[in-house]
Design a protein around this motif. Structure first.
Motif, mmCIF file in Angstrom:
data_model
loop_
_atom_site.group_PDB
_atom_site.id
_atom_site.type_symbol
_atom_site.label_atom_id
_atom_site.label_comp_id
_atom_site.label_asym_id
_atom_site.label_seq_id
_atom_site.Cartn_x
_atom_site.Cartn_y
_atom_site.Cartn_z
ATOM 1 N N MET B 13 0.827 -1.194 0.000
ATOM 2 C CA MET B 13 0.000 0.000 0.000
ATOM 3 C C MET B 13 0.870 1.257 0.000
ATOM 4 N N TYR B 14 1.919 1.217 0.794
ATOM 5 C CA TYR B 14 2.843 2.337 0.800
ATOM 6 C C TYR B 14 3.505 2.489 -0.558
ATOM 7 N N TYR B 15 3.808 1.373 -1.161
ATOM 8 C CA TYR B 15 4.475 1.413 -2.465
ATOM 9 C C TYR B 15 3.601 2.136 -3.494
ATOM 10 N N THR B 16 2.348 1.769 -3.524
ATOM 11 C CA THR B 16 1.437 2.402 -4.472
ATOM 12 C C THR B 16 1.305 3.895 -4.200
ATOM 13 N N MET B 17 1.112 4.228 -2.925
ATOM 14 C CA MET B 17 0.942 5.633 -2.585
ATOM 15 C C MET B 17 2.212 6.444 -2.847
ATOM 16 N N ALA B 19 4.374 5.709 -5.351
ATOM 17 C CA ALA B 19 4.525 5.809 -6.803
ATOM 18 C C ALA B 19 3.660 6.928 -7.366
#
Lengths: 107, 107
Positions: B13-17, B19
């Motif tokens: 989730m952090y990765y998506t946010m 990016a």
DNA sequence: CTGGATCCTTGAGGATACTG
DNA sequence: CAGTATCCTCAAGGATCCAG
């Protein structure tokens, strides 16, 4: 209300981004969704190092938007639990997709 | 890279946010997706009043993340067109859901 | 037309201490 | 335990002018 919200209230995309704006909201929603029901301190621990001020402010905004529910038990020590509202649960498909996208692209 | 990105690189989730972070990125992606291919000035007009500096910075970051493609034509006056990359197109389901959610809740 | 360069503002977010 | 209360930083974002 920011210019961002004011000027673009007619565009659905702006509306969504306004409702869940800020650095932490999507992640907070995700953590609450994952847990089902979660206590303040547990949530704080999972988001660490988030500041109390930041977390409580975001929680208040999410509550004001009717996306999360705050249940307070008058015990000692106090207990407060957060969960998604019916409205908040309508965001689950988006949360799931975001999570999946991260999984697939983060290698 | 911010603390936000560094500390949570293990959570999808952090990765998506990370990016797609910042106030404008989701909306920029949406506008580009809507148009298919869009020139800089057209994009700027649709996002007005966004500052040139802000727009070009966000576009550069999105390009660096391989989410959008920048095609420059050496004409006079210059012409630059933006479109989603293959990678960027993987975000379309999320964009669509966000847009729909906004539509359904913005009354 | 598509930005880059400069300078500037502001408010989101953070660190720390404290309280019912 | 679940937050306030203070004070503070800093960088995203903005306004304006300039340039190839």
């Amino acid at each position: 209300m920011s210019d961002f919200k004011r000027n673009y209230s007619s565009c659905p995309m702006y509306y969504t981004m306004s409702a869940v704006e800020g650095k932490w909201k999507w992640i907070i929603l995700w953590k609450i969704y994952e847990a089902g029901i979660i206590r303040y301190n547990k949530l704080w621990g999972e988001l660490n190092p988030i500041a109390h001020k930041t977390l409580s402010a975001q929680l208040k905004e999410l509550e004001a938007s009717s996306l999360i529910h705050r249940e307070q038990y008058n015990e000692v020590p106090p207990r407060v639990e957060y969960s998604l509202t019916e409205e908040g649960r309508t965001l689950i498909p988006i949360l799931e997709l975001m999570y999946q996208w991260g999984q697939e692209h983060m290698k």
